[in-house]
Design an enzyme around this catalytic site. Structure first.
Site: not given
Length: 635
Positions: A290-294
């Site tokens: 999810g968004s932690t990979f951003k």
């Protein structure tokens, strides 16, 4: 002629006899001089017997010198069948004391062996049981010292520590990984017996056992205890399917804490399923991040200079169409026009699709690989997973778009925290590790020492500084506000990842995560928290995981003695947020004058007069708005 033949035969026989004598003399000489030691040892083995005395395993100790795996002294029962005079009495009495059938004891007592361990019935006995056996005073019945593994903090750090079997051999975790160092060398009581096993009147020899080496960890006990407490609370509060967290020093790869729930008690591992014992989710579980990979897409975009965060803008109408696939923003209707800095703050999926498109698949995947995804980090724990990435040849426009915001790929928690540490520490990817050194328990001599290892340089120091600044604004102004700590600079990113089963996304089933670091300008600790399918709560990483990470970081501040920052970004509050305010310094001021500064607190007065002589909590302490403070007045 006949006499001549006889003389010749006599001479040949005589010569052969002489040669035989020479060979015999040579053989005796060889045995006495060259083979004496070997033959003496073999002869001794025929009439010597050993009663084994178990060695203790090495201890496992945290970086702040807390022993998390120790040993208890127990005793075990051993019999020498040939020395037992009244076998029936021994069978009867041992059966009663050990509370096992006489048939089981009979198998041991009547076994044709020189020394028989009563296993498992007579292993690791209590001292009360041992005293009863000792009082029998039977020939051929011995009680020998044996160490038993002891975990003083029960389930704490259980997946990392692992457990040992009844013979003190490591079966999982560090106990297995470093078993050759932790296992000591057994001692013995050596005695001598005849062919029938009867003890001879020769002195017994005591060979002292040598304990195993001690393992010193990078784990900080107090930080580990904080992580365990917060995850246990989350499991209870949200009835979650699981929870895991890691704390890392981003400047060297040392793991300060690592926990996974559900956990187990290493002392009672028999009561747990192999799934619970073997699944250390912090390094084993792989899932869409999810968004932690951003953060990885952000770091790559900054390093490649494909975006100007402050000046370039993106319009978010609520979704974006990529090759017929509609990719939505979490906010209905979208965020409208925003800078790319705000794209990060708002965790806007369409905005990150745009960042991925600007990079292109070759450049984005180059950074994904360089940050360590798609392969094991090499942490010194068993069971690490590699994760799953798209094959670059199969990455089309849709795969590029979803990868950019952390969907469609599978990674582990240890990969994420290692990669983000590189993104914010100046650009160095470190190999994570949990064992600092192995040392001799008696001399302190270091047998093995792990040191920090830089795997590669991923981004420049300047780009890393920009990543830190950007993620600090996420906590102050964006989706990470629930991790904000008054007086301290905190950076971070939330993550909300829908779970996949059999190729389909599960409805309403998410892994909620947050990754944060403190202080944002000079990170000393990175914290990753993931909660698997919490119930009865709005499923966003900022709602569930960010407050947990905040609690852990608050404890880290105390443990690492992190000083408050002179400059912090002022948090943007939503109407439902709890606002924290610093207690002003009003000492020695007139109460009427001080009331203006204290209007956001409830005041309890003590004493008489008009001058404030004491205040509690002390000035500078951050409290929720309308909290009660105590003031001592005097003239």
């Amino acid at each position: 002629m006949f006499i001549k033949h006889i003389d010749t035969r006599i001479k040949i026989v005589l010569l052969m006899i002489i040669l035989c004598f020479i060979l015999i003399i040579f053989k005796v000489f060889y045995i006495q001089v060259f083979s004496y030691k070997k033959l003496n040892t073999l002869a001794t083995d025929l009439w010597s017997r050993n009663l084994v005395i178990g060695a203790n395993r090495g201890r496992i100790i945290t970086s702040d010198n807390v022993v998390v795996a120790d040993n208890l002294t127990t005793v075990s029962l051993v019999v020498v069948p040939n020395q037992i005079k009244d076998k029936q009495a021994v069978i009867r009495d041992l059966s009663n004391i050990l509370n096992v059938s006489e048939d089981k004891i009979s198998e041991h007592v009547n076994k044709h062996s020189s020394v028989e361990i009563i296993h498992p019935e007579g292993r690791q006995l209590s001292f009360d049981t041992a005293d009863k056996i000792n009082a029998l005073n039977y020939d051929g019945v011995y009680l020998l010292k044996e160490g038993k593994r002891y975990y003083p903090y029960d389930t704490l750090l259980s997946h990392s520590l692992g457990y040992v079997g009844i013979d003190n051999q490591g079966l999982s975790g560090l106990e297995l990984k470093y078993d050759e160092y932790l296992t000591g060398k057994n001692g013995a009581i050596k005695y001598f017996s005849d062919a029938k096993g009867n003890k001879l009147d020769k002195s017994s020899v005591y060979v002292e056992p040598v304990n195993g080496m001690d393992l010193y960890l990078t784990i900080n006990y107090n930080i580990q205890a904080s992580v365990e407490r917060e995850l246990n609370n989350a499991m209870s509060k949200y009835n979650a399917d699981g929870a895991w967290a890691i704390v890392m020093d981003p400047n060297n790869g040392e793991i300060l804490a690592l926990a996974s729930k559900p956990d187990f008690s290493p002392s009672n591992y028999q009561n747990y399923s192999t799934e619970v014992i073997n699944r250390n989710h912090a390094i084993w579980a792989t899932y869409e991040p999810g968004s932690t990979f951003k953060i990885i897409t952000l770091a790559a975009s900054i390093e490649e200079k494909t975006v100007d965060l402050l000046n370039d803008t993106f319009y978010d109408g609520g979704s974006v169409n990529v090759e017929g696939a509609r990719i939505k923003c979490w906010k209905h209707g979208g965020h409208g026009s925003q800078t790319y800095l705000q794209v990060v703050q708002n965790s806007c999926n369409p905005g990150f699709v745009s960042l991925g498109q600007k990079l292109g698949k070759e450049r984005l995947y180059k950074y994904i690989y360089n940050f360590g995804f798609g392969k094991k980090t090499g942490i010194d724990l068993n069971g690490e997973s590699t994760g799953i990435l798209f094959n670059l040849n199969n990455v089309g426009p849709v795969e590029l778009a979803t990868t950019a915001f952390g969907q469609g790929i599978s990674v582990s928690a240890i990969q994420q925290i290692t990669a983000v540490s590189a993104a914010i520490n100046g650009g160095n990817l470190y190999k994570p590790y949990v064992v600092k050194r192995i040392a001799d328990p008696n001399t302190g001599e270091i047998v093995l020492e792990n040191k920090s290892q830089i795997v590669r340089k991923v981004i420049s120091n300047e780009s890393s500084q920009t990543v830190r600044m950007t993620l600090e604004t996420v906590v102050a102004y964006g989706t990470g506000r629930n991790a904000y700590i008054e007086g301290y600079r905190v950076g971070g990113k939330t993550g909300t990842a829908q779970k996949v089963k059999d190729g389909h996304y599960l409805t309403g089933n998410y892994i909620l995560s947050f990754i944060g670091f403190i202080p944002a300008d000079n990170p000393q600790a990175v914290v990753y928290v993931a909660i698997d399918y919490p119930k009865g709560v709005t499923q966003y990483g900022g709602t569930v995981s960010a407050p947990i990470a905040k609690s852990i970081m608050t404890d880290i501040i105390d443990e690492l003695k992190i000083e408050p920052s002179d400059y912090t970004l002022e948090k943007t509050y939503n109407w439902y947020d709890t606002k924290y305010i610093a207690v002003p310094n009003v000492l020695d001021k007139n109460i009427d004058e001080a009331k203006k500064e204290l209007k956001k607190f409830t005041i309890n007065y003590a004493g008489n007069g008009k001058i404030i002589k004491a205040i509690a909590p002390s000035p500078g302490t951050y409290l929720p708005e309308n909290s009660t403070i105590k003031i001592l007045l005097s003239n």
